[in-house]
Each structure stands twice: as structure tokens, then as C-alpha cells.
Motif scaffolding. Structure first.
Motif, PDB file in Angstrom:
ATOM      1  N   CYS A 242       7.283  -1.149 -25.852  1.00  0.00           N
ATOM      2  CA  CYS A 242       6.044  -0.410 -25.598  1.00  0.00           C
ATOM      3  C   CYS A 242       5.975   0.832 -26.461  1.00  0.00           C
ATOM      4  O   CYS A 242       6.972   1.283 -27.029  1.00  0.00           O
ATOM      5  N   ARG A 243       4.802   1.422 -26.494  1.00  0.00           N
ATOM      6  CA  ARG A 243       4.657   2.752 -27.067  1.00  0.00           C
ATOM      7  C   ARG A 243       5.023   3.780 -25.981  1.00  0.00           C
ATOM      8  O   ARG A 243       4.954   3.476 -24.784  1.00  0.00           O
ATOM      9  N   PRO A 244       5.382   5.017 -26.340  1.00  0.00           N
ATOM     10  CA  PRO A 244       5.778   6.007 -25.328  1.00  0.00           C
ATOM     11  C   PRO A 244       4.714   6.273 -24.263  1.00  0.00           C
ATOM     12  O   PRO A 244       5.051   6.583 -23.121  1.00  0.00           O
ATOM     13  N   SER A 245       3.438   6.150 -24.607  1.00  0.00           N
ATOM     14  CA  SER A 245       2.375   6.481 -23.658  1.00  0.00           C
ATOM     15  C   SER A 245       1.940   5.292 -22.814  1.00  0.00           C
ATOM     16  O   SER A 245       0.915   5.369 -22.130  1.00  0.00           O
ATOM     17  N   CYS A 246       2.680   4.204 -22.819  1.00  0.00           N
ATOM     18  CA  CYS A 246       2.288   3.022 -22.056  1.00  0.00           C
ATOM     19  C   CYS A 246       2.018   3.398 -20.598  1.00  0.00           C
ATOM     20  O   CYS A 246       2.836   4.079 -19.959  1.00  0.00           O
ATOM     21  N   PRO A 247       0.886   2.955 -20.027  1.00  0.00           N
ATOM     22  CA  PRO A 247       0.544   3.335 -18.648  1.00  0.00           C
ATOM     23  C   PRO A 247       1.356   2.627 -17.578  1.00  0.00           C
ATOM     24  O   PRO A 247       1.223   2.934 -16.394  1.00  0.00           O
ATOM     25  N   ALA A 248       2.196   1.684 -17.950  1.00  0.00           N
ATOM     26  CA  ALA A 248       3.008   0.965 -16.968  1.00  0.00           C
ATOM     27  C   ALA A 248       3.998   1.921 -16.297  1.00  0.00           C
ATOM     28  O   ALA A 248       4.273   3.029 -16.787  1.00  0.00           O
ATOM     29  N   ILE A 249       4.547   1.501 -15.168  1.00  0.00           N
ATOM     30  CA  ILE A 249       5.531   2.305 -14.452  1.00  0.00           C
ATOM     31  C   ILE A 249       6.723   2.590 -15.373  1.00  0.00           C
ATOM     32  O   ILE A 249       7.233   1.699 -16.055  1.00  0.00           O
ATOM     33  N   THR A 250       7.151   3.837 -15.389  1.00  0.00           N
ATOM     34  CA  THR A 250       8.261   4.221 -16.257  1.00  0.00           C
ATOM     35  C   THR A 250       9.526   3.469 -15.859  1.00  0.00           C
ATOM     36  O   THR A 250       9.953   3.524 -14.698  1.00  0.00           O
ATOM     37  N   PRO A 251      10.139   2.751 -16.795  1.00  0.00           N
ATOM     38  CA  PRO A 251      11.352   1.988 -16.461  1.00  0.00           C
ATOM     39  C   PRO A 251      12.536   2.918 -16.194  1.00  0.00           C
ATOM     40  O   PRO A 251      12.551   4.071 -16.627  1.00  0.00           O
ATOM     41  N   LYS A 252      13.526   2.422 -15.486  1.00  0.00           N
ATOM     42  CA  LYS A 252      14.741   3.196 -15.230  1.00  0.00           C
ATOM     43  C   LYS A 252      15.492   3.421 -16.544  1.00  0.00           C
ATOM     44  O   LYS A 252      15.448   2.603 -17.457  1.00  0.00           O
ATOM     45  N   GLN A 253      16.190   4.538 -16.590  1.00  0.00           N
ATOM     46  CA  GLN A 253      16.929   4.890 -17.807  1.00  0.00           C
ATOM     47  C   GLN A 253      17.933   3.812 -18.187  1.00  0.00           C
ATOM     48  O   GLN A 253      18.166   3.552 -19.363  1.00  0.00           O
ATOM     49  N   THR A 254      18.524   3.174 -17.192  1.00  0.00           N
ATOM     50  CA  THR A 254      19.551   2.171 -17.474  1.00  0.00           C
ATOM     51  C   THR A 254      18.971   0.903 -18.088  1.00  0.00           C
ATOM     52  O   THR A 254      19.718   0.068 -18.610  1.00  0.00           O
ATOM     53  N   ASN A 255      17.652   0.765 -18.039  1.00  0.00           N
ATOM     54  CA  ASN A 255      17.015  -0.461 -18.520  1.00  0.00           C
ATOM     55  C   ASN A 255      16.323  -0.304 -19.869  1.00  0.00           C
ATOM     56  O   ASN A 255      15.674  -1.248 -20.329  1.00  0.00           O
ATOM     57  N   VAL A 256      16.414   0.869 -20.481  1.00  0.00           N
ATOM     58  CA  VAL A 256      15.665   1.086 -21.712  1.00  0.00           C
ATOM     59  C   VAL A 256      16.576   1.470 -22.872  1.00  0.00           C
ATOM     60  O   VAL A 256      17.679   2.001 -22.677  1.00  0.00           O
ATOM     61  N   SER A 257      16.100   1.173 -24.057  1.00  0.00           N
ATOM     62  CA  SER A 257      16.691   1.675 -25.293  1.00  0.00           C
ATOM     63  C   SER A 257      15.539   2.050 -26.206  1.00  0.00           C
ATOM     64  O   SER A 257      14.402   1.604 -25.998  1.00  0.00           O
ATOM     65  N   PHE A 258      15.809   2.862 -27.213  1.00  0.00           N
ATOM     66  CA  PHE A 258      14.748   3.350 -28.089  1.00  0.00           C
ATOM     67  C   PHE A 258      15.035   2.928 -29.529  1.00  0.00           C
ATOM     68  O   PHE A 258      16.164   3.061 -30.012  1.00  0.00           O
ATOM     69  N   LEU A 259      14.002   2.399 -30.175  1.00  0.00           N
ATOM     70  CA  LEU A 259      14.148   1.846 -31.515  1.00  0.00           C
ATOM     71  C   LEU A 259      13.151   2.507 -32.463  1.00  0.00           C
ATOM     72  O   LEU A 259      12.050   2.899 -32.049  1.00  0.00           O
ATOM     73  N   PRO A 260      13.518   2.629 -33.737  1.00  0.00           N
ATOM     74  CA  PRO A 260      12.682   3.390 -34.677  1.00  0.00           C
ATOM     75  C   PRO A 260      11.440   2.660 -35.169  1.00  0.00           C
ATOM     76  O   PRO A 260      10.500   3.291 -35.616  1.00  0.00           O
TER      77      PRO A 260
ATOM     78  N   THR B 242      14.799  -5.398 -18.843  1.00  0.00           N
ATOM     79  CA  THR B 242      14.478  -6.271 -17.715  1.00  0.00           C
ATOM     80  C   THR B 242      13.234  -7.113 -17.947  1.00  0.00           C
ATOM     81  O   THR B 242      13.080  -8.184 -17.354  1.00  0.00           O
ATOM     82  N   THR B 243      12.333  -6.658 -18.794  1.00  0.00           N
ATOM     83  CA  THR B 243      11.105  -7.412 -19.049  1.00  0.00           C
ATOM     84  C   THR B 243      11.105  -8.086 -20.410  1.00  0.00           C
ATOM     85  O   THR B 243      10.310  -8.994 -20.667  1.00  0.00           O
ATOM     86  N   GLY B 244      11.975  -7.619 -21.323  1.00  0.00           N
ATOM     87  CA  GLY B 244      12.009  -8.191 -22.667  1.00  0.00           C
ATOM     88  C   GLY B 244      10.846  -7.777 -23.534  1.00  0.00           C
ATOM     89  O   GLY B 244      10.535  -8.452 -24.519  1.00  0.00           O
TER      90      GLY B 244
END
Length: 506
Positions: A40-58, A35-37
């Protein structure tokens, strides 16, 4: 939850790490938010995004390749490097070590492929499959990180930063920064200055600058300080006032580095003769101090804890020291075979004083090249004739190219190459392999001090499978335990520093 591997990025595990803002996983994977394009790193202090809006890359390169831009709040590229490049020995991990050392900047993808022994096509296919980006994209992400670091933390001119980060032109530098961070370099610097960034802007003139090298806590500072102090070679290295100073030869010249441990980072003061060597220098210093390790995962696996209930007592955060130069590591290890650490420092200091290259700066010498040792080593080296002959022949093999030492070699191949040398036995081959490749699973079971430590801690060296794949870290624990039984850590460091400064044997 242990180390996340790039072949098994488990969504639930990764999302749990993001939800708890677990800094331990910074650098191990990246969170891409649809949604934001941004990524981030896992510890980013921003509000945790919804599961449907995220993917994880190596890798950051994979995120950039997919069209995401770096978060300007958590600075994902500033996280400690992934421990995977050391814990895995496959082609992708070995390629990442060499990319970090600047091989592509110096020789392009052909040089990387040739060093690894693969075709360019096969290498690109494997990296794209494993890491989500090809070698050029991975190198580009590395350059972008170096550029951001210099833009935000130094007053270097932008043209110098472009050169230091490895870009071929100012235009390429500007375009990459805008694409990755969505701001121009000048805007990025202005924003950092207004925000009062934690990484204070420092003068950077005549190739001198100061950087912060982050690491994952905890870290056994006393162990690293002892190791550095005890192995100092006067003329090339100095331990004084809790600071390690070291000259190192780099691809385009040389660098003098002053390292000191701070609360949450290592302070690195660098004097670089050619700024193109900045990224390789930083990569080598991180490798020397094992700063990209995942200490929590390792400590959990081998039972290290602040409050151990059972033996062995293994304090948390120990590191396996790496090296700054492969040929130097081999020659110094051979010099130190079957003699004390202090005696080895004395012999090494004599070699450096006689054959080292003179340079300007706080330390006068560089460690002699294999070519010089091969030609004149017999004039300087002392001790048993067989040992001297072995050292000189190893230098000849390095000088001729018959023996090549670099971080991209498979451990088994490197060990076989070393054992083929006259005068190199299993202990030397294992020790060099462990430190050159940051191999986490080498047990120095024949080392006298390690065996003494095993006796003290009740570790059965005949059955160490329970410690795999972290036996290098167990070796360091055992080594430390035996040395601590002789002196307190403070006494050990003080004694090692005094010996190094005096250049004498005990």
C-alpha cells in the motif's frame, strides 16, 4: 520527519507516517503487509496493520519482486513519483529517471547501461541492492502503472493499452496485470466503472486522451503559471485561458499537451502520434512542472510558511520548473542570455517560425532540431555575431553527439560539459543543470533578478549554506519576489501571455 531515503528506511519513521496516513510520503516508500500479501501507499485508508506484520520497501518493483500485489483500494502505483530521484544524484536515482523516460522500452537494459556508462551486470547489482529490484523489474512496474491508468481511466481497447504501456505482447500485458493486481484487465476496468472511480473514464481515440497528474500539496500555482506564460515561444507553445498548450518531440513522433491546474491535480489533455510515447510524455510533463517534489519537506527546511514571523517571507509550495527536451533547453537558454525574457521569446519565435518542423494540430510547429539549427541557424539568428556563433556551435556539438544531454548525467559532469562550450558561462551552465536534472541545490547567485529578490528579502547570497540542499527552490523564491515587486502575479501572467500571443518584444 523529512524525505525518506531508500538507503535509510527507518522503520519507526515509516510506521509513524503509515499510522497517521500521511499522504506526503506516498510514493516515497511502500508498506508491505505480510498477512494480506498486499502493498500500500502510506496514506491507505485501511486499518493500520500491526508492526509485526509490515515491512517497508523503497519501490513498487521491490514489493512486486517480493511477491506482494498492489492494493486495489489505495492504488499505490498511482501516487506521485518519489522526490528521491531528483534529490539524489547517485546511479540508482539517475537510472530511475531514465527508466521513467522509457529507455528500457526503446533499447533494453543494454541501452540504459550504456547511457549511464556502466556494465549491465554492475547496473543490475547496484539497483537490486539500492532499490530491491533490477532494471527489468523496475521497468515492468512502470509499465504496470501505465497499464492500470489507461485501463481504469480510458475506453482504449486492451490491445492498444498493451502497446501504449510498452508491453511486447498481449500475453505479457495480461500476465503482468494479473500478477501485479490479481485481476484481469477486463475485470479491473469493470470494477473501476462500477466504483465510479475519481479518474473518470474518457474517450481515447486517434491517440487523444485526458489524464490526471497528481502532485503533493501545496503547490504555488501562480508561480508555475507565470513561468509557463512568460517563456512561451509562439508556434510551439501557447498560454491562453489559464491553459498551457505545447508541442513536444517524442521518441517515436510528437505530442501536443494541454495542461491546466485543478484543485488536486494537473489535467493533461494529450494528442499523441504514437501511443508508445505515452509514458515518456507523462514523465516529461511531470518533470516540467516538478510535480514529484516534496513541498512540505522543502518548505520546512527553508522556512516557507503561510504565516511567516521573520523575514524572508517565502510562501509555500514553490516548484522549480524542469524541461521537456534537453537540447531545446540549452539552445533557448543561450538565445536568452543577457536579454529580457520577452526579447528572448521574440528571438525564439523567429527561429521556430523559420526552422521549426510543421505538424498537424492546434499548434503548427515543433522546435527545430540541433541538426537544422547547426545547418541554418546563421540565416535566422540575429544579434551579436559572437552569440550567434556560440549558439550554432552548441547545436553542432549536439548534432554530432559530442554533447549529450539527458537526465541520467551527473550534475558535475553536465556542468563541465556545458562550460566547455564557447559562449556558455556559469549562469547558463547552472540554469540548464538545474532544469534538466531537477537539481534541487543550484543557487543562481549571479542572476540579476535573483539578486534583486535577495535584496528585497534580506537574503545574504554570500552565505547560503543554511539553505542547502534546496538552493534551487530559494532561487525561485528570490526570482518570484523580485518579479512580484514589479507587478502583481495576475498582472505578470496577463502581460506575459499578451507578449507571447503577439510575439513582440517589450
Amino acid at each position: 520527519m523529512g524525505v525518506v531515503t531508500f538507503t535509510t528506511l527507518d522503520f519507526e519513521q515509516c510506521y509513524r507516517a503509515v499510522s497517521t496516513r500521511d499522504a506526503r510520503f506516498d510514493g516515497q516508500f511502500f508498506t508491505a503487509v505480510k498477512t494480506t500479501g498486499i502493498y500500500c501507499r502510506p496514506s491507505c485508508p485501511a486499518i493500520t496493520p500491526k508492526q509485526t506484520n509490515v515491512s517497508f520497501l523503497p519501490t513498487a518493483a521491490a514489493a512486486q519482486q517480493a511477491g506482494y500485489r498492489a492494493c486495489r483500494r489505495c492504488l499505490p502505483d498511482a501516487a506521485p513519483g518519489s522526490p528521491l530521484w531528483n534529490t539524489r544524484a547517485d546511479l540508482a536515482a539517475r537510472a530511475m529517471r531514465l527508466i521513467g523516460d522509457g529507455v528500457i522500452e526503446r533499447g533494453g537494459v543494454p541501452a540504459l547501461a550504456a547511457t549511464l556508462g556502466y556494465s549491465q551486470r554492475q547496473l543490475t547489482r547496484v539497483l537490486t541492492t539500492e532499490l530491491g529490484a533490477g532494471p527489468l523489474a523496475l521497468a515492468r512496474a512502470h509499465r504496470a502503472h501505465t497499464a492500470r491508468l489507461l485501463i481504469q481511466t480510458t475506453n482504449m481497447p486492451m490491445s492498444d493499452i498493451a502497446f501504449a504501456a510498452g508491453f511486447a505482447s498481449i500475453r505479457q500485458f495480461n500476465d503482468t496485470v494479473r500478477e501485479v493486481f490479481v485481476v484481469s484487465p477486463s475485470v479491473m476496468r469493470a470494477e473501476a466503472q462500477r466504483a465510479g472511480t475519481k479518474q473518470r473514464v474518457v474517450p481515447a481515440t486517434n491517440g487523444s486522451l485526458t489524464l490526471r497528474l497528481p502532485y503533493r500539496a501545496p503547490i504555488d500555482r501562480a508561480w508555475l503559471e507565470w513561468f509557463l506564460a512568460a517563456h512561451v515561444a509562439p508556434g510551439v507553445e501557447l498560454w491562453d485561458n489559464n491553459t498551457y498548450t505545447r508541442n513536444l518531440r517524442t521518441p517515436h513522433g510528437h505530442t501536443t499537451a494541454r495542461l491546466s491546474f485543478q484543485r488536486d491535480h494537473v489535467r493533461a489533455e494529450l494528442a499523441i502520434t504514437d501511443m508508445r510515447d505515452l509514458a515518456p510524455t507523462v514523465a516529461r510533463l511531470r518533470h516540467l512542472l516538478d510535480l514529484d517534489a516534496d513541498p512540505v519537506g522543502i518548505d520546512e527546511a527553508i522556512g516557507a510558511t503561510e504565516n511567516p514571523g521573520d523575514r524572508p517571507t517565502l510562501p509555500p509550495g514553490i516548484r522549480v520548473p524542469g524541461c521537456l527536451d534537453g537540447p531545446e533547453l540549452l539552445l533557448r537558454t543561450m538565445i536568452g542570455q543577457q536579454i529580457s525574457v520577452a526579447a528572448a521569446a521574440t528571438h525564439t519565435a523567429r527561429l521556430v517560425a523559420a526552422l521549426g518542423e510543421r505538424v498537424e494540430g492546434p499548434l503548427p510547429l515543433l522546435f527545430p532540431t540541433p541538426e537544422v539549427v547547426a545547418e541554418r541557424g546563421t540565416e535566422v539568428l540575429t544579434g551579436p555575431a559572437r552569440r550567434v556563433r556560440s549558439i550554432v556551435r552548441a547545436a553542432e556539438a549536439l548534432a554530432s553527439g559530442d554533447l549529450v544531454l539527458h537526465q541520467g548525467k551527473p550534475a558535475a559532469e553536465l556542468r563541465d560539459d556545458l562550460l566547455a562550450l564557447e559562449g556558455v558561462g556559469p549562469w547558463t551552465a547552472d540554469y540548464v543543470t538545474m532544469r534538466l536534472l531537477a537539481d534541487p541545490d543550484v543557487l543562481l547567485g549571479t542572476d540579476l533578478v535573483v539578486r534583486q529578490g535577495a535584496t528585497l528579502l534580506g537574503v545574504d547570497l554570500a552565505d547560503t549554506t543554511r539553505w542547502a540542499p534546496w538552493r534551487s527552490y530559494l532561487s525561485m523564491h528570490l526570482w518570484k519576489a523580485a518579479l512580484a515587486a514589479r507587478n502583481t502575479p495576475t498582472e505578470s501572467i496577463a502581460a506575459a501571455a499578451a507578449i507571447a500571443k503577439a510575439g513582440i518584444s517589450v
